[in-house]
Every structure is written in C-alpha cells, then in structure tokens.
Design an enzyme around this catalytic site. Structure first.
Site, PDB file in Angstrom:
ATOM      1  N   THR A 107      43.365  31.651  24.137  1.00 37.47           N
ATOM      2  CA  THR A 107      44.673  32.228  24.457  1.00 37.47           C
ATOM      3  C   THR A 107      45.525  31.251  25.245  1.00 37.47           C
ATOM      4  OG1 THR A 107      43.769  33.268  26.469  1.00 37.47           O
ATOM      5  CG2 THR A 107      43.795  34.596  24.462  1.00 37.47           C
ATOM      6  N   GLY A 157      43.197  58.603  31.408  1.00 38.38           N
ATOM      7  CA  GLY A 157      42.720  57.681  32.430  1.00 38.38           C
ATOM      8  C   GLY A 157      43.781  56.999  33.252  1.00 38.38           C
ATOM      9  N   ILE A 199      33.034  28.463  28.592  1.00 37.78           N
ATOM     10  CA  ILE A 199      32.294  28.625  29.838  1.00 37.78           C
ATOM     11  C   ILE A 199      30.871  29.114  29.580  1.00 37.78           C
ATOM     12  CG2 ILE A 199      34.318  28.997  31.282  1.00 37.78           C
ATOM     13  CD1 ILE A 199      33.779  32.029  31.078  1.00 37.78           C
ATOM     14  N   TYR A 215      36.030  46.485  31.170  1.00 34.51           N
ATOM     15  CA  TYR A 215      36.709  45.359  31.814  1.00 34.51           C
ATOM     16  C   TYR A 215      36.589  45.457  33.328  1.00 34.51           C
ATOM     17  CZ  TYR A 215      40.481  42.645  33.863  1.00 34.51           C
ATOM     18  OH  TYR A 215      41.191  41.794  34.662  1.00 34.51           O
ATOM     19  N   SER A 229      40.303  41.980  39.935  1.00 29.67           N
ATOM     20  CA  SER A 229      41.358  42.857  39.453  1.00 29.67           C
ATOM     21  C   SER A 229      41.331  44.181  40.191  1.00 29.67           C
ATOM     22  CB  SER A 229      41.163  43.103  37.947  1.00 29.67           C
ATOM     23  OG  SER A 229      41.933  44.193  37.495  1.00 29.67           O
ATOM     24  N   LYS A 237      34.539  42.979  36.149  1.00 24.45           N
ATOM     25  CA  LYS A 237      35.142  42.351  37.325  1.00 24.45           C
ATOM     26  C   LYS A 237      34.382  42.722  38.596  1.00 24.45           C
ATOM     27  CE  LYS A 237      38.382  39.797  35.695  1.00 24.45           C
ATOM     28  NZ  LYS A 237      38.326  38.328  35.874  1.00 24.45           N
ATOM     29  N   LEU A 241      53.521  46.374  30.946  1.00 26.30           N
ATOM     30  CA  LEU A 241      54.700  47.220  30.787  1.00 26.30           C
ATOM     31  C   LEU A 241      55.970  46.429  30.493  1.00 26.30           C
ATOM     32  CD1 LEU A 241      56.198  49.925  30.916  1.00 26.30           C
ATOM     33  CD2 LEU A 241      56.321  49.648  33.407  1.00 26.30           C
TER      34      LEU A 241
END
Length: 321
Positions: free
Chosen positions: A35, A282, A52, A141, A117, A145, A187
């Site tokens: 990316t 959620g 990695i 996700y 995060s 983290k 957003l």
C-alpha cells in the site's frame, strides 16, 4: 543513532519519516509497498523493499544500517477486512511484529516504538478514554493491536529495550497535499468520494445519545501524529527504562454531522445534503481521548483543529484526483 521505520512509505509512515528527517534523525525505511509509495519518501532516505515476515531479511536490514531504534508502523488496518480475514490479520500484525522484535533483539536494538490504535478500547462507556480505560477490542484488528502492545512490552522487559505504544484516535488530513490519504476507508475521504461522484454522504444513525444524534469521535491531524512520534522517539533515547502507553488525540469530540458541515464549508459545496441510514453494528456513540498523559510524559499537545484537518485532506484529495 539510526531509526528503522517499517511501513514508512504509507500514509502515516511517510508523515513520520518526514517529521523525523526534518528533526535531524537518521532514517531507513522498510516497506513491502503493498500500500506504500516510494515517491512519498524524502530524497536520500534508504528504502529496503521486503516483508516484515522474513526474519533473515529484517535482521539483515537492521545489521546493514546499524539500526539502534525501530518505529513499527507496518500493519493491516481495515476493521471490516479483519473480520473477514482474521488469520491474515493475525499473521501480518502479530507474527510480523514478533519477527521484527526477534530481529531487533538479535541485533541489539535498544528502543522500540509501536503504532497501536484506539480500537483496543472497543466501545468504552466513558466521556474521556484514558490509558487506564479497560481494553475490550471488538474486531480482530483491535485484538492484534492489543496483542502487539503486550508483545512489545514483554520483549522490552526481556531484552532491555525502552518501549512505547502510541494509540491513535481518528487520523485525518495531510502535512502536504502529496502525502494525502490514498485510501477511502475513513469518514473524511469517504465523504469526498461520494460528493465527487454525485452521491449523498452517508450518516450511519442519527439517534445516538449525543448532542446531535450522530457519533462523536476524536479527530487528530496526521501532522500531530507525526510530531508525537518524534517526541516519543526522543523520550526513548533519553530514558532507556521507558515503558510508555499513550493516547494520541486532541481530547475534543466532533460529531459526524459536524464533520460533514465542516466539509461543506471548506469545499464550498453547500449543496451537500447527507443521507441518514441505519446504524452500523458495533459503532459506539462516543470515543474521545484523554490527552493528559501524553502531555505530561512528552510535553506534547495537538496543534491543528478540525477545519485545518479537512482543508489539508481536501488539498490532498484534489492533488490525487
């Protein structure tokens, strides 16, 4: 002192690279370019292309460049995708981090900064989220983290590395237009995309227990996120026993409706009329950071407001489109 920045050619990583370079730090970037874009890097910054997950490769990079500190930003970060592909996310985010830590321990790296995060908190039922708020992530996700924070702390204690985990809240904007967010997952760029294609921006629920009924979040300028990384990196140099976990936010909540109104103002598109649709499962009503601890520990505070975030994001969007 040389810092390795994993994921340094991505949206967040490239801002961190520029901040550290401007701060006089010596940098090398490791990125698989899945990316990332090498064109985002300042001239003269070495780029090592690879994954990695490749321990001999990562170890070789650390040794060749005599790296003494790591800023680990490389990760998969889409919440919805993590629900669909949890094994992929655990491999990339947890096993990838474990590999980098193993290479760091083997080569005597003394400082390790981990990009975490606010997703580790899940749906906190508090006005301000502090670093002591219970972590109850709601997606794979977020789980990766939180597991990453545990792993970094454990490795730091075992191998004598100063460590820090920085929990980002809602990142937006661009320091310069060419470093704008290339994704359409957050957003502000989502609203840009819908408006530019002639569609109404969506508001997912307007019946939350908030002042205007829409979700409230803590938006933080990417340039502020980058400056927090530089401050944290310098703290790790100054304090070899550092063990930090810090929020990166403004400590101010902004609703979805307020963001869209700001976009109307900045873009001049007063014809924008959002469409209210059903809530997304959620989505918590309010998630706003307490930024007290990072101010106490690093002497850092956010400089940019919402209008500056939107204006810089809009400049980045126009640059790319």
């Amino acid at each position: 002192m040389t810092w390795l920045i994993t994921g340094g050619a991505g949206y967040i990583g490239s801002h961190v690279v520029r901040e550290l370079v401007d701060g006089g730090e010596r940098i090398v970037v490791l990125d698989d370019l899945s990316t990332g874009d090498p064109g985002r890097l300042p001239a003269g910054v070495p780029l090592e292309r690879g994954t990695i997950l490749d321990l001999p490769f990562v170890t070789g990079v650390l040794r060749r460049h005599e790296v003494t500190g790591v800023l680990h930003i490389a990760a998969k970060k889409q919440v919805g995708e993590s629900v669909e592909r949890p094994l992929h996310y655990y491999r990339e985010n947890v096993e990838g981090l474990r590999t980098v830590l193993e290479a760091a321990a083997a080569t005597g790296v003394e400082r390790f900064l981990f990009s975490s995060s606010a997703s580790v908190y899940g749906m906190p039922d508090v006005d301000l989220v502090t670093e002591q708020t219970p972590c109850l992530p709601m997606s794979p996700y977020g789980e990766t983290k939180l597991a990453g924070e545990w792993l970094v702390a454990a490795a730091g204690r075992a191998h004598g590395m100063a460590t820090a985990a920085l929990r980002y809240f809602n990142v937006a904007g661009a320091a310069v237009p060419e470093l704008g967010d290339p994704g359409v997952f957050n957003l502000i760029p989502m609203v840009f995309e819908r408006v530019e294609s002639g569609r109404a921006p969506l508001i997912f629920g307007d019946d939350y227990p908030t002042p205007d009924g829409t979700c409230v979040r803590d938006y933080i300028h990417i340039a502020d996120v980058a400056s927090a990384h530089l401050a944290a990196a310098r703290r790790l140099v100054a304090d070899p026993d550092a063990r930090l976990t810090l929020n990166i936010g403004r400590g101010e909540g902004v609703s979805v409706a307020e963001v869209i109104e700001t976009i109307r103002k900045v873009t001049g598109r007063t014809d924008i009329v959002p469409e209210v649709v059903a809530r997304r499962p959620g989505d918590p009503a309010r998630v706003v950071a307490s930024a007290r601890l990072i101010g106490e520990e690093l002497g850092w505070s956010a400089r940019y407001d919402l209008e500056e975030m939107v204006a810089s994001a809009w400049a980045g969007w126009r640059h790319r489109h």
